[in-house]
Design a protein around this motif. Structure first.
Motif, PDB file in Angstrom:
ATOM      1  N   ALA A  11       0.820  -1.216   0.000  1.00 18.49           N
ATOM      2  CA  ALA A  11       0.000   0.000   0.000  1.00 18.49           C
ATOM      3  C   ALA A  11       0.851   1.261   0.000  1.00 18.49           C
ATOM      4  N   ALA A  12       1.998   1.224   0.653  1.00 18.64           N
ATOM      5  CA  ALA A  12       2.830   2.416   0.754  1.00 18.64           C
ATOM      6  C   ALA A  12       3.334   2.869  -0.616  1.00 18.64           C
ATOM      7  N   HIS A  13       3.865   1.938  -1.400  1.00 20.45           N
ATOM      8  CA  HIS A  13       4.386   2.302  -2.716  1.00 20.45           C
ATOM      9  C   HIS A  13       3.262   2.621  -3.692  1.00 20.45           C
ATOM     10  N   LEU A  14       2.165   1.912  -3.581  1.00 19.90           N
ATOM     11  CA  LEU A  14       1.033   2.189  -4.467  1.00 19.90           C
ATOM     12  C   LEU A  14       0.465   3.573  -4.209  1.00 19.90           C
ATOM     13  N   ALA A  15       0.557   4.028  -2.970  1.00 17.37           N
ATOM     14  CA  ALA A  15       0.053   5.362  -2.641  1.00 17.37           C
ATOM     15  C   ALA A  15       0.825   6.444  -3.391  1.00 17.37           C
ATOM     16  N   LEU A  16       2.116   6.192  -3.683  1.00 16.68           N
ATOM     17  CA  LEU A  16       2.908   7.165  -4.421  1.00 16.68           C
ATOM     18  C   LEU A  16       2.359   7.360  -5.825  1.00 16.68           C
ATOM     19  N   LEU A  17       1.748   6.338  -6.364  1.00 17.44           N
ATOM     20  CA  LEU A  17       1.183   6.412  -7.712  1.00 17.44           C
ATOM     21  C   LEU A  17      -0.283   6.807  -7.698  1.00 17.44           C
ATOM     22  N   GLU A  56      -5.326   0.232  -7.014  1.00 20.81           N
ATOM     23  CA  GLU A  56      -5.862  -0.941  -7.705  1.00 20.81           C
ATOM     24  C   GLU A  56      -4.774  -1.722  -8.447  1.00 20.81           C
ATOM     25  N   LEU A  57      -3.559  -1.128  -8.589  1.00 21.67           N
ATOM     26  CA  LEU A  57      -2.500  -1.802  -9.334  1.00 21.67           C
ATOM     27  C   LEU A  57      -1.915  -2.994  -8.592  1.00 21.67           C
ATOM     28  N   GLY A  58      -2.236  -3.132  -7.320  1.00 17.91           N
ATOM     29  CA  GLY A  58      -1.700  -4.267  -6.575  1.00 17.91           C
ATOM     30  C   GLY A  58      -2.075  -5.587  -7.202  1.00 17.91           C
ATOM     31  N   PHE A 118       9.286  -1.316  -6.810  1.00 22.07           N
ATOM     32  CA  PHE A 118       9.536   0.076  -6.414  1.00 22.07           C
ATOM     33  C   PHE A 118       8.312   0.961  -6.618  1.00 22.07           C
ATOM     34  N   ASP A 119       7.331   0.523  -7.442  1.00 23.68           N
ATOM     35  CA  ASP A 119       6.100   1.298  -7.586  1.00 23.68           C
ATOM     36  C   ASP A 119       4.875   0.540  -7.080  1.00 23.68           C
ATOM     37  N   GLY A 120       5.090  -0.647  -6.515  1.00 25.52           N
ATOM     38  CA  GLY A 120       3.980  -1.430  -5.970  1.00 25.52           C
ATOM     39  C   GLY A 120       3.227  -2.227  -7.003  1.00 25.52           C
ATOM     40  N   GLY A 121       3.491  -2.017  -8.296  1.00 24.16           N
ATOM     41  CA  GLY A 121       2.776  -2.720  -9.360  1.00 24.16           C
ATOM     42  C   GLY A 121       3.680  -3.652 -10.139  1.00 24.16           C
ATOM     43  N   ASP A 122       3.111  -4.227 -11.205  1.00 26.61           N
ATOM     44  CA  ASP A 122       3.883  -5.197 -11.993  1.00 26.61           C
ATOM     45  C   ASP A 122       5.021  -4.526 -12.762  1.00 26.61           C
ATOM     46  N   GLN A 123       4.835  -3.259 -13.165  1.00 30.70           N
ATOM     47  CA  GLN A 123       5.883  -2.601 -13.950  1.00 30.70           C
ATOM     48  C   GLN A 123       7.151  -2.422 -13.137  1.00 30.70           C
TER      49      GLN A 123
END
Length: 440
Positions: A70-76, A80-82, A160-165
């Motif tokens: 959640a922390a890294h996804l919040a930066l983006l 929902e990218l999780g 590093f961004d919480g997602g697959d990329q």
């Protein structure tokens, strides 16, 4: 080329299946010779799964892999990218020697079968940071060993961004420098966000586009569309590609939709082409989807004045509905109020009037030898005093010699009485003498 190859995409719900279906038909339109595979999660309904099976070569259900980051996804600002970690399941398709992954929000304009001649991991640079590749389009080679390594890497180092990329760029960290042949031309993954910063390049090279990626909140199914004229509602640099997407949707996808489908797919299934009333209902659904995706029309339907008007209407609606209620409603409401007051007053009056008044009046005369003259302070109710005093006078427990009766003569001896009489006479004589002296 003798290898068995496949185009692979992922759909986690019925709304994204709309994009996956349009993508599949766009690949069919450019006459690809390879198989079409779609990975779905349990969130896709059975009726939508049936529609997918009529277009794709294979429909494979996979488990959901969530990054829980959640922390890294919040930066983006994209929590929902999780769930897009589920994308790495594509490496388990070992029945194929080579695959090309396409996000469900991509659209193919020209035949791209030449991509299968590329090696793993080939991808186009990301517009946000060109030293990273965009994971919306990439060439890969299925392998259980690679899948296990990706899962382990994700557990140990995350993304590093919480997602697959972010995960794939960290895992294939040599992409930026090791082999330029793994850098796909931008024409294979044209991100729509790049148009705002470099429109001249779109005019110069737009005709060479092969795959467009409707990244972020620019999903075609979230944009305004005129159902009466079958055209994109607003003119922009995206009008042509958006119109192409909607043309495929109306011709190939919309006739196969069912009301049992979830989300936007179910709403669109009930829409008849040319019906503006139903179109407004779907537009409201699209607006809600847009809010969730961060695509808010602050200058139009989502302007503050419209939001405030809706709030005011909602707050004022209950009083407006009150008068039409049947007349019998107020009648039953009155008795409960009266009954609620009477029981409360009764307990207060009962202990004050009856027991406390009678008990102190009766008890003292029975114990004390005080004369009857001491009882008047207790005669608050006048009707009670006679009944209380009478038994005290006739009470057999009080001796006659201690409590003399008013109607009988005093029991004083005759000698004492004569002395008292003489004393009274002397007193009256003295009073007369004083009076005479006063007159003088």
């Amino acid at each position: 080329m003798t290898e068995k190859c496949a185009w692979v995409t992922l759909a986690t719900n019925d709304s994204y299946c709309l994009g996956a279906l349009v993508l599949a038909h766009s690949l069919r339109k450019v006459a690809t010779k390879h198989n079409l595979v779609v990975l779905i999660t349990p969130g896709v309904t059975d009726v939508m799964k049936d529609r997918l099976q009529s277009v794709f070569s294979e429909v494979i259900t996979v488990d959901v892999l969530d990054s829980k980051d959640a922390a890294h996804l919040a930066l983006l600002s994209r929590p929902e990218l999780g769930i897009t970690f589920t994308k790495i399941h594509c490496w388990t398709l070992i029945q194929y020697q080579k695959c090309v992954f396409l996000d469900a929000d991509t659209l193919v304009f020209k035949n791209c079968d030449e991509l299968f001649e590329r090696e793993e991991l080939s991808a186009a640079p990301d517009v946000g940071w060109p030293d990273c590749f965009n994971s919306g389009v990439f060439v890969f080679q299925p392998s259980n060993e690679t899948f296990d390594a990706l899962v382990k890497f994700a557990q140990e180092k995350g993304s590093f961004d919480g997602g697959d990329q972010g995960l794939l760029n960290q895992f294939f960290s040599g992409w930026a420098r090791e082999d330029i042949k793994k850098h796909l031309p931008f024409a294979y993954n044209v991100c729509t966000t790049a148009f705002y910063s470099y429109l001249p390049a779109l005019k110069q090279y737009g005709s060479d586009m092969k795959i467009m990626h409707f990244i972020g909140n620019l999903k075609p199914w979230l944009q305004k569309f005129n159902w009466s004229s079958r055209s994109v509602a607003e003119e922009s640099h995206l009008q042509a590609p958006l119109q192409y997407w909607w043309d495929i949707f109306l011709d190939k996808v919309h006739p196969c939709l069912d009301s049992a489908m979830a989300g936007l797919a179910g709403s669109l299934s009930q829409l008849s082409i040319g019906s503006s009333e139903q179109g407004s209902a779907v537009e409201e659904h699209l607006r809600r989807q847009g809010w969730e995706a961060g695509n808010i029309d602050y200058m139009g339907a989502d302007a503050f004045s419209n939001i405030w008007a809706k709030i005011s209407q909602t707050l004022s609606s209950p009083p407006a509905q009150a008068p039409p209620s049947p007349p019998s409603t107020p009648a039953p409401s009155t008795p409960p109020v009266t009954q609620a007051v009477v029981p409360v007053a009764a307990p207060v009056e009962t202990p004050v009037v009856a027991p406390p008044v009678e008990t102190p009046v009766v008890a003292p005369p029975a114990v004390s030898a005080t004369p009857v003259a001491s009882t008047p302070p207790v005669e608050t109710p006048k009707e009670v005093v006679p009944s209380v005093v009478k038994p005290v006078v006739v009470s057999p427990s009080i001796p006659e010699e201690k409590v003399p009766k008013k109607d009988e003569p005093s029991a004083v001896p005759p000698k004492a009485a004569s002395q008292e009489a003489q004393t009274g006479a002397k007193d009256s004589k003295v009073s007369e003498d004083i009076g005479e002296e006063t007159q003088l």
